[in-house]
Design a protein around this motif. Structure first.
Motif, mmCIF file in Angstrom:
data_model
loop_
_atom_site.group_PDB
_atom_site.id
_atom_site.type_symbol
_atom_site.label_atom_id
_atom_site.label_comp_id
_atom_site.label_asym_id
_atom_site.label_seq_id
_atom_site.Cartn_x
_atom_site.Cartn_y
_atom_site.Cartn_z
ATOM 1 N N MET A 182 -7.782 -14.231 -11.435
ATOM 2 C CA MET A 182 -9.235 -15.478 -11.337
ATOM 3 C C MET A 182 -9.738 -15.820 -10.027
ATOM 4 S SD MET A 182 -7.940 -17.424 -13.629
ATOM 5 C CE MET A 182 -7.870 -16.241 -15.298
ATOM 6 N N GLN A 183 -9.810 -14.185 -9.168
ATOM 7 C CA GLN A 183 -10.643 -14.190 -8.071
ATOM 8 C C GLN A 183 -11.943 -14.342 -8.378
ATOM 9 O OE1 GLN A 183 -9.692 -14.858 -5.120
ATOM 10 N NE2 GLN A 183 -7.605 -15.309 -5.386
ATOM 11 N N PRO A 184 -13.256 -14.269 -7.487
ATOM 12 C CA PRO A 184 -14.685 -14.018 -7.688
ATOM 13 C C PRO A 184 -14.867 -12.531 -7.890
ATOM 14 C CG PRO A 184 -14.395 -15.264 -6.084
ATOM 15 C CD PRO A 184 -12.773 -15.514 -6.539
ATOM 16 N N LEU A 185 -15.471 -11.848 -8.498
ATOM 17 C CA LEU A 185 -15.970 -10.279 -9.373
ATOM 18 C C LEU A 185 -17.352 -10.158 -8.947
ATOM 19 C CD1 LEU A 185 -14.622 -9.752 -12.556
ATOM 20 C CD2 LEU A 185 -13.076 -9.795 -10.102
ATOM 21 N N PRO A 186 -17.167 -9.002 -7.713
ATOM 22 C CA PRO A 186 -16.699 -7.812 -7.865
ATOM 23 C C PRO A 186 -15.202 -7.937 -6.635
ATOM 24 C CG PRO A 186 -17.848 -6.872 -6.772
ATOM 25 C CD PRO A 186 -18.585 -8.113 -7.579
ATOM 26 N N LEU A 187 -13.942 -7.631 -6.844
ATOM 27 C CA LEU A 187 -12.921 -7.718 -5.980
ATOM 28 C C LEU A 187 -13.535 -7.261 -4.580
ATOM 29 C CD1 LEU A 187 -9.938 -7.431 -8.482
ATOM 30 C CD2 LEU A 187 -10.668 -9.499 -7.244
ATOM 31 N N SER A 188 -12.849 -7.820 -3.280
ATOM 32 C CA SER A 188 -13.490 -7.658 -2.021
ATOM 33 C C SER A 188 -11.897 -6.453 -1.990
ATOM 34 C CB SER A 188 -13.532 -8.397 -1.624
ATOM 35 O OG SER A 188 -12.554 -9.664 -0.965
ATOM 36 N N ALA A 189 -11.929 -5.448 -1.202
ATOM 37 C CA ALA A 189 -10.375 -4.746 -0.099
ATOM 38 C C ALA A 189 -9.729 -5.734 0.415
ATOM 39 C CB ALA A 189 -10.654 -3.324 0.461
ATOM 40 N N GLU A 190 -10.187 -6.821 1.374
ATOM 41 C CA GLU A 190 -9.325 -7.768 1.473
ATOM 42 C C GLU A 190 -8.468 -8.628 0.640
ATOM 43 O OE1 GLU A 190 -10.041 -11.564 4.232
ATOM 44 O OE2 GLU A 190 -12.027 -10.371 3.649
ATOM 45 N N VAL A 191 -9.177 -9.132 -0.276
ATOM 46 C CA VAL A 191 -8.596 -9.817 -1.474
ATOM 47 C C VAL A 191 -7.615 -9.512 -2.288
ATOM 48 C CG1 VAL A 191 -8.440 -11.261 -3.680
ATOM 49 C CG2 VAL A 191 -10.815 -11.260 -2.313
ATOM 50 N N ILE A 192 -7.731 -8.058 -2.258
ATOM 51 C CA ILE A 192 -6.522 -6.749 -3.176
ATOM 52 C C ILE A 192 -5.429 -7.149 -2.253
ATOM 53 C CG2 ILE A 192 -5.969 -4.297 -3.775
ATOM 54 C CD1 ILE A 192 -8.714 -4.181 -4.861
ATOM 55 N N ARG A 193 -5.700 -6.274 -1.008
ATOM 56 C CA ARG A 193 -4.904 -6.026 -0.192
ATOM 57 C C ARG A 193 -3.804 -7.229 0.298
ATOM 58 N NH1 ARG A 193 -8.820 -5.420 4.107
ATOM 59 N NH2 ARG A 193 -9.299 -3.093 4.144
ATOM 60 N N SER A 194 -3.641 -8.289 -0.576
ATOM 61 C CA SER A 194 -2.280 -9.415 -0.707
ATOM 62 C C SER A 194 -1.298 -9.490 -1.755
ATOM 63 C CB SER A 194 -3.432 -11.027 -0.867
ATOM 64 O OG SER A 194 -4.760 -11.435 0.336
ATOM 65 N N TYR A 195 -1.494 -8.304 -2.380
ATOM 66 C CA TYR A 195 -0.867 -7.818 -3.570
ATOM 67 C C TYR A 195 -0.164 -6.396 -2.961
ATOM 68 C CZ TYR A 195 -3.202 -11.952 -5.574
ATOM 69 O OH TYR A 195 -3.965 -13.117 -5.414
ATOM 70 N N PRO A 196 1.061 -6.020 -4.555
ATOM 71 C CA PRO A 196 1.688 -4.827 -4.038
ATOM 72 C C PRO A 196 0.688 -3.997 -4.794
ATOM 73 C CG PRO A 196 3.749 -6.565 -4.501
ATOM 74 C CD PRO A 196 1.917 -7.624 -4.497
ATOM 75 N N THR A 197 0.966 -2.796 -3.739
ATOM 76 C CA THR A 197 -0.247 -1.974 -4.954
ATOM 77 C C THR A 197 1.164 -0.807 -5.299
ATOM 78 O OG1 THR A 197 -1.717 -1.525 -3.113
ATOM 79 C CG2 THR A 197 -1.756 0.731 -4.541
ATOM 80 N N VAL A 198 0.704 0.054 -6.872
ATOM 81 C CA VAL A 198 1.795 0.821 -7.492
ATOM 82 C C VAL A 198 1.101 2.185 -7.152
ATOM 83 C CG1 VAL A 198 2.771 1.920 -9.076
ATOM 84 C CG2 VAL A 198 2.417 -1.313 -9.356
ATOM 85 N N VAL A 199 2.259 3.106 -6.976
ATOM 86 C CA VAL A 199 1.755 4.224 -5.968
ATOM 87 C C VAL A 199 2.752 5.835 -6.436
ATOM 88 C CG1 VAL A 199 1.593 5.907 -3.874
ATOM 89 C CG2 VAL A 199 0.826 2.713 -3.327
ATOM 90 N N VAL A 200 2.095 6.611 -7.048
ATOM 91 C CA VAL A 200 2.528 8.083 -7.593
ATOM 92 C C VAL A 200 3.024 8.419 -6.766
ATOM 93 C CG1 VAL A 200 3.156 9.865 -9.514
ATOM 94 C CG2 VAL A 200 1.589 7.493 -9.178
ATOM 95 N N ALA A 201 4.349 9.251 -6.747
ATOM 96 C CA ALA A 201 4.885 10.245 -5.441
ATOM 97 C C ALA A 201 4.510 11.490 -5.672
ATOM 98 C CB ALA A 201 5.653 10.083 -5.118
ATOM 99 N N ASP A 202 3.691 11.966 -3.949
ATOM 100 C CA ASP A 202 3.093 13.599 -4.224
ATOM 101 C C ASP A 202 4.100 13.994 -4.665
ATOM 102 O OD1 ASP A 202 2.840 16.396 -3.275
ATOM 103 O OD2 ASP A 202 1.051 15.341 -2.973
ATOM 104 N N SER A 203 4.296 14.801 -5.725
ATOM 105 C CA SER A 203 5.722 16.361 -6.099
ATOM 106 C C SER A 203 5.731 17.150 -4.543
ATOM 107 C CB SER A 203 5.321 16.097 -7.287
ATOM 108 O OG SER A 203 4.245 17.119 -7.751
ATOM 109 N N SER A 204 5.010 17.061 -4.113
ATOM 110 C CA SER A 204 4.211 19.198 -3.338
ATOM 111 C C SER A 204 5.990 18.703 -2.487
ATOM 112 C CB SER A 204 3.701 18.751 -1.973
ATOM 113 O OG SER A 204 2.738 18.631 -2.125
ATOM 114 N N ARG A 205 6.817 20.389 -2.704
ATOM 115 C CA ARG A 205 7.807 20.352 -1.598
ATOM 116 C C ARG A 205 7.267 21.202 -0.570
ATOM 117 N NH1 ARG A 205 11.461 22.924 -6.831
ATOM 118 N NH2 ARG A 205 11.399 21.350 -8.538
ATOM 119 N N TYR A 206 6.585 22.249 -0.398
ATOM 120 C CA TYR A 206 5.982 22.639 1.056
ATOM 121 C C TYR A 206 5.019 22.064 1.366
ATOM 122 C CZ TYR A 206 9.875 25.052 -1.440
ATOM 123 O OH TYR A 206 11.015 25.667 -1.962
ATOM 124 N N LEU A 207 3.617 22.403 0.617
ATOM 125 C CA LEU A 207 2.490 21.525 1.216
ATOM 126 C C LEU A 207 2.538 20.365 1.488
ATOM 127 C CD1 LEU A 207 0.362 23.493 -1.011
ATOM 128 C CD2 LEU A 207 0.828 24.562 1.088
#
Length: 313
Positions: A182-207
């Motif tokens: 419902m927000q004006p496009l294109p979206l700004s980073a400020e608008v996006i910060r109001s919502y949770p982000t889904v992040v994939v965890a890095d699978s590195s063990r040593y690096l």
């Protein structure tokens, strides 16, 4: 103590049980019946136990005979496997090849490569694993794998060979009923910060762990793979960048929607990588086969002589 149970005796015992008679076993083993009978009689004498109940008209094993046969078949199988492994190694094929596939890629093209390889040679055992972000380089560096498909970013130093595949296109996707639509496009980073982000965890063990495409939202939902990230975003649990080629089905059925951003994420270069010291034939086959492939931003990993790429929507 040297056991009187020999491989030859086990093979004879196995043949008798499968063929249900000494005569049929002799025929299957290309021996005369007296030779088969002598082998079993000698084994019974050396063990001091009867392996067959001779009061029956057919060849019926005693409990002791059944025990020898059942355990002996494990020995025969292990012996055949050892023979196969020795022959495989002598011919220059690896006993096993460990392939790490970066989570950004779809596994389907890799399964197709495995099928091609199996049609050529099925002795080498293939171990597939999934890695995320720097985990691909980490797996190669720590020798958890022999080959990486889809490693992102710059290669790590130290005897690593790389082969470019192409670039992965990322798009910002949200659930079809997400408030950001419902927000004006294109979206700004400020608008996006109001919502949770889904992040994939890095699978590195040593690096050191890598991060990419983080939107610095107020909260994060951390998941183990790109597939789980896509599912989480379909459920409206958060927003984020996803590989364009992985979400065709979700776009078609309406579970995800792509939104333009003021600051879109640039494409990410991906490569095939392996250690230069590895000279095995199985690795060489996969490297040569992957050299005939490219990464298409819309369709994923495809053959270079395949149809042209479809423009991104």
């Amino acid at each position: 103590m040297i056991s009187p149970i020999t491989l030859d005796a086990l093979r004879v015992l196995d043949a008798i049980d499968r063929k249900h008679s000494f005569a049929a076993a002799a025929e299957a083993l290309f021996r005369v019946p007296s030779a088969v009978s002598y082998t079993i009689s000698k084994l019974e004498e050396d063990l001091g136990v009867a392996l067959f109940d001779r009061s029956k008209r057919r060849a019926v094993l005693t409990p002791a005979g059944r025990l020898v046969l059942e355990q002996g078949r494990h020995i025969l199988t292990a012996t055949d496997e050892l023979t196969r492994m020795v022959q495989t190694a002598a011919e220059g094929w690896e006993l096993e090849l460990r392939i790490a596939v970066d989570s950004v890629l779809d596994f389907a093209p890799v399964y197709a490569l495995v099928a091609e390889f199996q049609a050529l040679q099925h002795r080498t055992e293939l171990l597939l694993s999934e890695e995320v972000l720097g985990g691909s380089w980490d797996a190669l560096n720590s020798q958890r794998c022999d080959l990486v498909i889809g490693a992102a970013g710059e290669a790590i130093p130290g005897g690593i060979v790389t082969q470019a595949l192409g670039e992965v296109d990322f798009v910002f996707a949200v659930a079809i009923d997400h408030p950001l639509r419902m927000q004006p496009l294109p979206l700004s980073a400020e608008v996006i910060r109001s919502y949770p982000t889904v992040v994939v965890a890095d699978s590195s063990r040593y690096l050191p762990a890598r991060s990419t495409g983080l939107l610095d939202g107020r909260s994060r939902v951390v998941v183990p793979s790109i597939a789980s990230k896509i599912e989480a975003q379909c459920r409206g649990l958060g927003v984020g960048f996803v590989p364009r080629h992985r979400i065709d089905a979700e776009l078609i059925d309406g579970r995800l929607h792509i939104l333009p951003l003021q600051e879109p994420r640039p494409p990410q270069a991906v490569s095939v990588a392996w250690r230069s010291a590895n000279k095995g034939k199985a690795l060489r086959w996969f490297v040569e086969r992957l050299a005939r492939m490219r990464f298409d931003g819309r369709r994923g990993l495809v053959d270079r002589d395949g149809p042209p790429a479809t423009p991104l929507s």
